[in-house]
Write a protein that holds these residues in place. Structure first.
Motif, PDB file in Angstrom:
ATOM      1  N   ASN A  30     -10.364 -23.199  48.058  1.00 48.39           N
ATOM      2  CA  ASN A  30      -9.996 -21.950  49.217  1.00 48.39           C
ATOM      3  C   ASN A  30      -8.708 -22.189  49.739  1.00 48.39           C
ATOM      4  O   ASN A  30      -8.516 -21.460  50.619  1.00 48.39           O
ATOM      5  CB  ASN A  30     -11.314 -22.419  50.469  1.00 48.39           C
ATOM      6  N   ARG A  31      -7.845 -23.136  49.402  1.00 41.63           N
ATOM      7  CA  ARG A  31      -6.332 -23.024  49.824  1.00 41.63           C
ATOM      8  C   ARG A  31      -5.702 -22.508  48.794  1.00 41.63           C
ATOM      9  O   ARG A  31      -5.923 -22.983  47.294  1.00 41.63           O
ATOM     10  CB  ARG A  31      -6.097 -24.393  50.333  1.00 41.63           C
ATOM     11  N   LEU A  32      -4.744 -21.631  49.012  1.00 36.42           N
ATOM     12  CA  LEU A  32      -3.847 -21.124  47.874  1.00 36.42           C
ATOM     13  C   LEU A  32      -2.569 -21.183  48.383  1.00 36.42           C
ATOM     14  O   LEU A  32      -2.294 -20.921  49.630  1.00 36.42           O
ATOM     15  CB  LEU A  32      -4.254 -19.784  47.534  1.00 36.42           C
ATOM     16  N   TYR A  33      -1.469 -21.482  47.433  1.00 38.24           N
ATOM     17  CA  TYR A  33      -0.201 -21.563  47.848  1.00 38.24           C
ATOM     18  C   TYR A  33       0.851 -21.136  47.033  1.00 38.24           C
ATOM     19  O   TYR A  33       0.539 -20.947  45.760  1.00 38.24           O
ATOM     20  CB  TYR A  33       0.218 -23.101  48.001  1.00 38.24           C
ATOM     21  N   TRP A  34       1.827 -20.468  47.503  1.00 38.15           N
ATOM     22  CA  TRP A  34       2.984 -19.917  46.593  1.00 38.15           C
ATOM     23  C   TRP A  34       4.477 -20.807  46.968  1.00 38.15           C
ATOM     24  O   TRP A  34       4.553 -21.035  48.204  1.00 38.15           O
ATOM     25  CB  TRP A  34       3.309 -18.450  47.167  1.00 38.15           C
ATOM     26  N   GLU A  44       9.975 -24.762  46.135  1.00 41.90           N
ATOM     27  CA  GLU A  44      10.247 -24.820  47.862  1.00 41.90           C
ATOM     28  C   GLU A  44       9.048 -23.857  48.198  1.00 41.90           C
ATOM     29  O   GLU A  44       8.630 -22.581  47.497  1.00 41.90           O
ATOM     30  CB  GLU A  44      11.445 -23.935  47.802  1.00 41.90           C
ATOM     31  N   PHE A  45       8.343 -24.357  49.236  1.00 39.58           N
ATOM     32  CA  PHE A  45       7.153 -23.528  49.828  1.00 39.58           C
ATOM     33  C   PHE A  45       7.481 -22.247  50.300  1.00 39.58           C
ATOM     34  O   PHE A  45       8.527 -22.081  50.938  1.00 39.58           O
ATOM     35  CB  PHE A  45       6.469 -24.425  51.048  1.00 39.58           C
ATOM     36  N   LEU A  46       6.534 -21.335  50.072  1.00 39.21           N
ATOM     37  CA  LEU A  46       6.768 -19.954  50.489  1.00 39.21           C
ATOM     38  C   LEU A  46       5.627 -19.653  51.650  1.00 39.21           C
ATOM     39  O   LEU A  46       6.034 -19.220  52.576  1.00 39.21           O
ATOM     40  CB  LEU A  46       6.917 -18.899  49.665  1.00 39.21           C
ATOM     41  N   THR A  47       4.599 -19.723  50.963  1.00 38.28           N
ATOM     42  CA  THR A  47       3.346 -19.406  52.110  1.00 38.28           C
ATOM     43  C   THR A  47       2.115 -20.201  51.555  1.00 38.28           C
ATOM     44  O   THR A  47       2.250 -20.571  50.310  1.00 38.28           O
ATOM     45  CB  THR A  47       3.270 -18.057  52.238  1.00 38.28           C
ATOM     46  N   TYR A  48       1.171 -20.145  52.541  1.00 36.56           N
ATOM     47  CA  TYR A  48      -0.248 -20.628  52.057  1.00 36.56           C
ATOM     48  C   TYR A  48      -1.491 -19.843  52.701  1.00 36.56           C
ATOM     49  O   TYR A  48      -1.197 -19.506  53.879  1.00 36.56           O
ATOM     50  CB  TYR A  48      -0.402 -22.265  52.073  1.00 36.56           C
ATOM     51  N   PHE A  49      -2.580 -19.907  52.052  1.00 35.20           N
ATOM     52  CA  PHE A  49      -3.491 -19.083  52.687  1.00 35.20           C
ATOM     53  C   PHE A  49      -4.951 -20.070  52.763  1.00 35.20           C
ATOM     54  O   PHE A  49      -4.925 -20.867  51.816  1.00 35.20           O
ATOM     55  CB  PHE A  49      -4.125 -17.897  51.744  1.00 35.20           C
ATOM     56  N   GLN A  50      -5.700 -19.950  53.855  1.00 30.78           N
ATOM     57  CA  GLN A  50      -7.215 -20.515  53.680  1.00 30.78           C
ATOM     58  C   GLN A  50      -7.704 -19.709  53.566  1.00 30.78           C
ATOM     59  O   GLN A  50      -8.093 -18.754  54.583  1.00 30.78           O
ATOM     60  CB  GLN A  50      -7.138 -21.596  54.863  1.00 30.78           C
ATOM     61  N   ASN A  51      -8.816 -19.535  52.506  1.00 33.16           N
ATOM     62  CA  ASN A  51      -9.705 -18.451  52.559  1.00 33.16           C
ATOM     63  C   ASN A  51      -8.531 -17.035  52.399  1.00 33.16           C
ATOM     64  O   ASN A  51      -7.591 -16.996  51.734  1.00 33.16           O
ATOM     65  CB  ASN A  51     -10.632 -18.224  53.274  1.00 33.16           C
ATOM     66  N   GLU A  52      -8.897 -16.227  53.270  1.00 32.82           N
ATOM     67  CA  GLU A  52      -8.150 -14.753  53.400  1.00 32.82           C
ATOM     68  C   GLU A  52      -6.931 -14.930  54.346  1.00 32.82           C
ATOM     69  O   GLU A  52      -6.260 -13.841  54.322  1.00 32.82           O
ATOM     70  CB  GLU A  52      -8.953 -13.746  53.380  1.00 32.82           C
ATOM     71  N   ALA A  53      -7.143 -15.893  55.164  1.00 32.34           N
ATOM     72  CA  ALA A  53      -5.836 -16.155  56.103  1.00 32.34           C
ATOM     73  C   ALA A  53      -4.785 -16.598  55.672  1.00 32.34           C
ATOM     74  O   ALA A  53      -4.863 -17.586  55.172  1.00 32.34           O
ATOM     75  CB  ALA A  53      -6.701 -16.769  57.405  1.00 32.34           C
ATOM     76  N   SER A  94      -3.513 -24.495  43.915  1.00 32.32           N
ATOM     77  CA  SER A  94      -4.731 -24.133  44.861  1.00 32.32           C
ATOM     78  C   SER A  94      -5.311 -25.604  45.073  1.00 32.32           C
ATOM     79  O   SER A  94      -4.898 -26.520  44.306  1.00 32.32           O
ATOM     80  CB  SER A  94      -5.963 -23.246  44.235  1.00 32.32           C
ATOM     81  N   SER A  95      -6.021 -25.635  46.007  1.00 25.55           N
ATOM     82  CA  SER A  95      -6.642 -26.933  46.474  1.00 25.55           C
ATOM     83  C   SER A  95      -7.849 -26.859  47.333  1.00 25.55           C
ATOM     84  O   SER A  95      -8.255 -25.349  47.743  1.00 25.55           O
ATOM     85  CB  SER A  95      -5.628 -27.761  47.281  1.00 25.55           C
ATOM     86  N   SER A  96      -8.662 -27.738  47.569  1.00 31.55           N
ATOM     87  CA  SER A  96      -9.862 -27.666  48.046  1.00 31.55           C
ATOM     88  C   SER A  96      -9.743 -28.151  49.392  1.00 31.55           C
ATOM     89  O   SER A  96      -9.077 -29.007  49.734  1.00 31.55           O
ATOM     90  CB  SER A  96     -11.178 -28.379  47.198  1.00 31.55           C
ATOM     91  N   PHE A  97     -10.737 -27.815  50.435  1.00 32.26           N
ATOM     92  CA  PHE A  97     -10.767 -28.164  51.744  1.00 32.26           C
ATOM     93  C   PHE A  97     -12.042 -27.995  52.297  1.00 32.26           C
ATOM     94  O   PHE A  97     -12.690 -27.066  52.232  1.00 32.26           O
ATOM     95  CB  PHE A  97      -9.669 -27.299  52.688  1.00 32.26           C
ATOM     96  N   THR A  98     -12.521 -29.199  53.053  1.00 28.06           N
ATOM     97  CA  THR A  98     -13.601 -29.209  53.703  1.00 28.06           C
ATOM     98  C   THR A  98     -13.536 -29.532  55.071  1.00 28.06           C
ATOM     99  O   THR A  98     -12.627 -30.174  55.428  1.00 28.06           O
ATOM    100  CB  THR A  98     -14.590 -30.159  53.173  1.00 28.06           C
ATOM    101  N   SER A  99     -13.920 -28.732  56.192  1.00 30.20           N
ATOM    102  CA  SER A  99     -13.782 -28.907  57.582  1.00 30.20           C
ATOM    103  C   SER A  99     -14.043 -30.409  57.839  1.00 30.20           C
ATOM    104  O   SER A  99     -15.181 -30.748  57.334  1.00 30.20           O
ATOM    105  CB  SER A  99     -14.696 -27.728  58.151  1.00 30.20           C
ATOM    106  N   GLY A 100     -13.203 -31.123  58.435  1.00 30.23           N
ATOM    107  CA  GLY A 100     -13.736 -32.437  58.934  1.00 30.23           C
ATOM    108  C   GLY A 100     -13.483 -33.428  57.873  1.00 30.23           C
ATOM    109  O   GLY A 100     -13.488 -34.658  58.077  1.00 30.23           O
ATOM    110  N   GLY A 101     -13.055 -33.110  56.664  1.00 29.88           N
ATOM    111  CA  GLY A 101     -12.758 -33.949  55.543  1.00 29.88           C
ATOM    112  C   GLY A 101     -11.538 -34.575  55.826  1.00 29.88           C
ATOM    113  O   GLY A 101     -10.512 -34.468  56.423  1.00 29.88           O
TER     114      GLY A 101
END
Lengths: 118, 117
Positions: A30-34, A44-53, A94-101
């Motif tokens: 659910n996480r995506l990075y450019w 070099e980091f540009l931006t990242y999303f968690q789901n659509e945000a 991309s990477s995974s993320f779980t709330s509270g993990g």
């Protein structure tokens, strides 16, 4: 192949043209990075999303750059009015993320889109 | 500000010998540290990470890395190098105490590992 995919792999454009790149992350992530990588440098980091945000943007991301992830799945990165300085490899991860993990998940990278601006 | 330094642009080692690729970091909080490898015309591949716990971390392809908090280092090691290990290696850090608000990785400039047969 269930890895991160990017399209196109190579793009040659003339200065002033607009270009758009696509990234398809690993399906359960659910996480995506450019990132952007130039010769002899690390990404070099540009931006990242968690789901659509879109949760974070680098100062490197000028007004000519815009990224979207409308349905929380694939993402697009658009560069308007390209400049020669935009020539680089654009990497998606991309990477995974779980709330509270408590586990910090590694990012999985795609093969990149190499942009050449003439 | 977060930063990563890889002081060697290139490391040369003979096949069968041990290898070390150096990395030092700077973060304001506790570091999350990663090593990635990049082969020509391919994306970065994850090797290993340090989050917490044991300072010696084991990863893919026989690589390991040792976290040293006092020296702010996270050197990559392998007991016996292979020609196929020749590639570009990147160290990366994420600030683990940045309120959870950032997930960006800060990468070093990379070290080219050349293993001679």
């Amino acid at each position: 192949d269930t890895g991160v995919s990017q399209d196109p792999r190579h793009k040659i454009t003339k200065r002033g043209q607009n270009v758009t790149f696509r990234c398809d992350p690993i399906s359960e992530h659910n996480r995506l990075y450019w990132y952007r990588q130039t010769l002899g440098q690390g990404p070099e980091f540009l931006t990242y999303f968690q789901n659509e945000a879109q949760l974070e943007k680098s100062r490197l991301l000028s007004d000519r750059f815009s990224a979207e992830r409308p349905k929380g799945s694939f993402s697009t990165l658009e560069i308007q009015r390209t400049e020669q300085g935009d020539s680089a490899m654009y990497l998606c991860a991309s990477s995974s993320f779980t709330s509270g993990g408590a586990i910090v998940a590694e990012q999985f990278f795609g093969p990149g889109t190499r942009l050449t601006v003439l | 500000a977060q930063s990563v330094a890889q002081p060697e642009d290139q490391v040369n080692v003979a096949e069968g010998n041990p290898l070390t690729v150096k990395c030092t970091y700077s973060v304001s909080g506790n570091p999350y540290l990663f090593w990635y490898v990049q082969y020509p015309n391919r994306g970065l591949q994850f090797l290993l990470k340090y989050i917490t716990g044991d300072n010696l971390v084991k990863g893919s392809y026989g690589f390991e890395a040792e976290f040293n908090k006092s020296q702010t280092s996270f050197h990559l090691k392998k007991p016996s190098a292979l020609v196929s290990d020749s590639a570009l290696y990147f160290c990366a850090v994420r600030d683990g105490d940045y309120g959870g608000a950032t997930n960006k990785l800060i990468f070093g400039t990379g070290t080219l590992l050349a293993v001679q047969p």
